[in-house]
Design a protein around this motif. Structure first.
Motif, PDB file in Angstrom:
ATOM      1  N   ALA A  13       0.824  -1.214   0.000  1.00  0.00           N
ATOM      2  CA  ALA A  13       0.000   0.000   0.000  1.00  0.00           C
ATOM      3  C   ALA A  13       0.853   1.257   0.000  1.00  0.00           C
ATOM      4  O   ALA A  13       0.501   2.277  -0.606  1.00  0.00           O
ATOM      5  N   LEU A  14       2.026   1.212   0.694  1.00  0.00           N
ATOM      6  CA  LEU A  14       2.938   2.354   0.666  1.00  0.00           C
ATOM      7  C   LEU A  14       3.383   2.648  -0.756  1.00  0.00           C
ATOM      8  O   LEU A  14       3.395   3.812  -1.204  1.00  0.00           O
ATOM      9  N   ALA A  15       3.788   1.582  -1.469  1.00  0.00           N
ATOM     10  CA  ALA A  15       4.243   1.778  -2.844  1.00  0.00           C
ATOM     11  C   ALA A  15       3.118   2.303  -3.734  1.00  0.00           C
ATOM     12  O   ALA A  15       3.318   3.205  -4.561  1.00  0.00           O
ATOM     13  N   GLU A  16       1.917   1.773  -3.555  1.00  0.00           N
ATOM     14  CA  GLU A  16       0.785   2.217  -4.376  1.00  0.00           C
ATOM     15  C   GLU A  16       0.420   3.673  -4.072  1.00  0.00           C
ATOM     16  O   GLU A  16       0.114   4.461  -4.980  1.00  0.00           O
ATOM     17  N   ALA A  17       0.446   4.037  -2.791  1.00  0.00           N
ATOM     18  CA  ALA A  17       0.134   5.426  -2.425  1.00  0.00           C
ATOM     19  C   ALA A  17       1.185   6.378  -2.975  1.00  0.00           C
ATOM     20  O   ALA A  17       0.863   7.488  -3.431  1.00  0.00           O
ATOM     21  N   THR A  18       2.446   5.962  -2.956  1.00  0.00           N
ATOM     22  CA  THR A  18       3.519   6.800  -3.505  1.00  0.00           C
ATOM     23  C   THR A  18       3.321   7.001  -5.005  1.00  0.00           C
ATOM     24  O   THR A  18       3.481   8.113  -5.527  1.00  0.00           O
ATOM     25  N   GLN A  19       2.962   5.925  -5.701  1.00  0.00           N
ATOM     26  CA  GLN A  19       2.709   6.026  -7.141  1.00  0.00           C
ATOM     27  C   GLN A  19       1.485   6.890  -7.429  1.00  0.00           C
ATOM     28  O   GLN A  19       1.476   7.680  -8.384  1.00  0.00           O
ATOM     29  N   ALA A  20       0.460   6.745  -6.613  1.00  0.00           N
ATOM     30  CA  ALA A  20      -0.740   7.557  -6.812  1.00  0.00           C
ATOM     31  C   ALA A  20      -0.434   9.036  -6.619  1.00  0.00           C
ATOM     32  O   ALA A  20      -0.917   9.897  -7.362  1.00  0.00           O
ATOM     33  N   ALA A  21       0.386   9.360  -5.603  1.00  0.00           N
ATOM     34  CA  ALA A  21       0.765  10.757  -5.378  1.00  0.00           C
ATOM     35  C   ALA A  21       1.585  11.284  -6.545  1.00  0.00           C
ATOM     36  O   ALA A  21       1.408  12.434  -6.995  1.00  0.00           O
ATOM     37  N   ALA A  22       2.508  10.442  -7.067  1.00  0.00           N
ATOM     38  CA  ALA A  22       3.329  10.867  -8.200  1.00  0.00           C
ATOM     39  C   ALA A  22       2.470  11.121  -9.434  1.00  0.00           C
ATOM     40  O   ALA A  22       2.723  12.065 -10.201  1.00  0.00           O
ATOM     41  N   ALA A  23       1.448  10.298  -9.635  1.00  0.00           N
ATOM     42  CA  ALA A  23       0.565  10.491 -10.780  1.00  0.00           C
ATOM     43  C   ALA A  23      -0.155  11.829 -10.724  1.00  0.00           C
ATOM     44  O   ALA A  23      -0.539  12.396 -11.757  1.00  0.00           O
TER      45      ALA A  23
END
Length: 526
Positions: A13-23
């Motif tokens: 979830a950390l990795a997914e949240a980081t990617q979502a923020a980057a998007a």
């Protein structure tokens, strides 16, 4: 759920949240979580510190293919660059980046180069400087020309009838705007519930790409009823009946019944099927009674018009009509007027959008007259109207509108009122009642032989659909060339974009009447 599996899922979830923020443009986001196993059920809380958003620093757009050596495509290439959506200083997000690329390819493929596409794109993001450098390469593909028309979906109406509305010819340069105009013409006939015209962007067929026209036929007969309200006429009741395939002949029969506080109208129209080049003839008869500004009018008219569509969809026509009118003014006996009128109407339009234009112009010119022996007062009549649209920026629009008219005759007496001029109302001079500006006769306002109106309006759009406008209108109708006294109206209004056109709600102050008036209208007057 085991503790080990829960931690692994939380790490994902950390990795997914980081990617979502980057998007969304937050490339320096800090994401962590806390795990509470004492609660029932276990509880995970994600903590996100987005940091500063990354902005676009620069964009480089390059082109390849035949369009680069085509002088006629230079303006199109310049438009793609000038209207690039993701500009320096704007937040860089993945959705905006993808939309900008799609929009650029769509613009390049709108004329001649139907197979234009993105062949390379790159976004270099620097998390330290919070900036992004963008590069894009578009390939035009070969130039496309139109081939033969292929019609699908029609049962009641012939292929030939559908092809008659086509503004293009085989061998013509592909132009998406021309195909949109084709669809517009088809829908305006009343024959179809939907229509589509397109080509397959297949490079192997570029020299003669088949033009595919797909239609869904609508019901030939339709009854419409409605109750509406506007600030010009108040409550309005309407009943309309149409049959667009009378006796299976493709002739179109329309009947209109309209009743409001000021006007009662009955009108019957009979239109021919669409002829070659999109032309058609209209025959009509109407009876109308109105009481506007204490001017009581009863009018009967019959007429014939030969119509043809313009290059941008605005029709033109040759006109002939016969009108008989009874006019009753307060404290006077009725007057009776008649006129056989012969005229010409020319419509013009060039805008960036059919329903919600921001750039371009539209308007019309008319000329005609009623000769001696066929009118109670011979006259000539000339009018002109134009609207100019300017996009001052991404969120600001300027509208300039002008209208004028003149009736050439020694006196207004004997001329049916529909050929004279009055003004005032929602889409003329705001701040005044409907057609309250004209020639004063005791307690009534009647039409004059001259008309001149000007308007300026600035709109700021603070969202894609909502905006606020400030405007100034000035104009009047009068009956003596030496007595023009323009009435001034100014105010503020709200704007709302809808699929049927812009909705306007205006509050205007009329300088001449020293009063504030509310105005409500939908769409543009073309």
């Amino acid at each position: 759920m085991t503790p080990e599996l829960l931690r692994r899922l939380a790490d994902e979830a950390l990795a997914e949240a980081t990617q979502a923020a980057a998007a969304l443009g937050y490339f320096s986001a800090r994401v962590s979580y806390t795990l509470d196993r004492d609660s029932t059920p276990w509880r995970i809380v994600l903590h996100v510190e987005p940091g500063a958003r990354t902005e676009v620093l620069a964009t480089e757009i390059s082109f390849s293919g035949p369009a680069t050596s085509d002088p006629e495509a230079a303006a199109l290439i310049a438009r793609v660059r000038n209207e690039w959506l993701l500009r320096p200083g704007m937040a860089f997000t993945q959705p905006a980046w993808e939309e900008a690329k799609r929009d650029a390819a769509r613009k390049l493929s709108s004329w001649r180069y139907a197979a234009a596409r993105v062949v390379a794109s790159r976004a270099d993001v620097d998390p330290e400087t919070l900036s992004a450098r963008l590069s894009l390469t578009l390939d035009s593909g070969p130039p496309f020309h139109l081939g033969a028309v292929s019609v699908r979906g029609n049962k009641r109406y012939s292929d030939r009838l559908i092809e008659n509305s086509n503004p293009t010819k085989p061998g013509a340069t592909y132009d998406r705007a021309a195909l949109a105009l084709y669809v517009q013409r088809l829908m305006q006939t009343g024959y179809f519930a939907s229509a589509r015209a397109d080509i397959e962007p297949d490079a192997s067929q570029a020299d003669a790409a088949p033009l595919r026209v797909t239609v869904i036929e609508g019901s030939s007969q339709q009854i419409e009823t409605g109750i509406s309200f506007n600030t010009d006429a108040g409550l309005r009741l309407e009943l309309n009946y149409r049959d667009v395939d009378v006796l299976n002949s493709s002739w179109r029969w329309r009947n209109q019944f309209r009743f409001d506080n000021e006007t009662q109208l009955v009108r019957v129209d009979l239109d021919t099927p669409t002829q070659s080049g999109g032309t058609w003839r209209n025959h009509y008869i109407s009876a109308k009674h109105s009481t506007v500004q204490n001017d009581d009018l009863s009018t009967v008219s019959v007429g014939l018009a030969h119509n043809w569509p313009g290059a941008a969809g605005s029709p033109s026509a040759l006109l002939a009509s016969a009108t008989y009118e009874e006019e009753r003014l307060p404290n006077s006996s009725p007057d009776y007027y008649y006129a056989a009128f012969f005229g010409f109407r020319y419509g013009f339009r060039q805008t960036d959008d059919l329903i919600l234009p921001r750039r371009g112009f539209f308007g019309n010119l008319t000329a005609g007259g009623a000769p001696a022996g066929l009118a109670s007062q011979p006259f000539g009549r000339f009018t002109g109207a134009a609207t100019l649209l300017f996009a001052l920026g991404r969120n600001d629009d300027l509208l300039l509108r002008g209208e004028g008219g003149i009736v050439v005759a020694p006196t207004r007496s004997g001329i049916p009122s529909q050929f004279l001029f009055r003004t005032g109302g929602d889409q003329t001079v705001r701040g005044y009642a409907f057609e309250s500006l004209g020639v004063k006769r005791d307690t009534a306002v009647v039409g004059g032989r001259y008309l001149l109106i000007g308007s300026a309006e600035v709109t700021h759009w603070f969202s894609p659909t909502w905006g606020v406008a400030a405007f100034v209108d000035a104009g009047n109708a009068w009956d003596s060339a030496e007595r023009y006294d323009p009435a001034l109206g100014s105010g503020l209004g709200a704007r709302f974009r809808t699929p049927i056109g812009p909705v306007r709600v205006d509050v205007a102050y009329g300088e001449e009447v020293k009063a504030v008036r509310l105005h409500f209208s939908v769409g543009f007057v073309f």
